[in-house]
Design a protein around this motif. Structure first.
Motif: not given
Length: 108
Positions: A24, A27, A33-35, A38, A44-45, A48-49
């Motif tokens: 994290k 990143r 961004s997570s979007e 991913a 999918s988000r 990734l989470s």
């Protein structure tokens, strides 16, 4: 959701959690961004989470793809590279069997 069939020891879970936090941070340092990550990793988000939380239920392939997106895939090459115990055992010339001995099939 199916219950996990493997047992993760607390110290191993801590390692996974730390690895997820490191991913994290990597990143965020790249200002992605997570979007974005991913989408680039084709996951999918929520996956990734889960990776960023150090979930043991996510495949190592997904972890690797996220590392690839971040340009950190070669970090996995250091896993088990410095096998201190293995080298000590090898140096001590302790023989280990590659497989269990065959069972005697007498009188079927």
């Amino acid at each position: 959701m199916a219950e996990s069939k493997f047992i993760i020891l607390p110290k191993t879970k801590k390692i996974l959690t730390e690895m997820g936090a490191n991913i994290k941070l990597a990143r965020l340092r790249r200002k992605l961004s997570s979007e974005q990550v991913a989408a680039r990793a084709n996951i999918s988000r929520p996956t990734l989470s889960a990776i960023e939380k150090g979930s043991p239920s996510v495949s190592i392939g997904s972890y690797l793809i996220v590392l690839q997106v971040l340009g950190l895939e070669k970090d996995l090459l250091v896993v088990a590279k410095d096998d201190e115990l293995g080298r000590k055992l090898q140096d001590a010339n302790i023989s280990t069997r590659a497989r269990a001995p065959k069972r005697n099939k007498s009188h079927g």
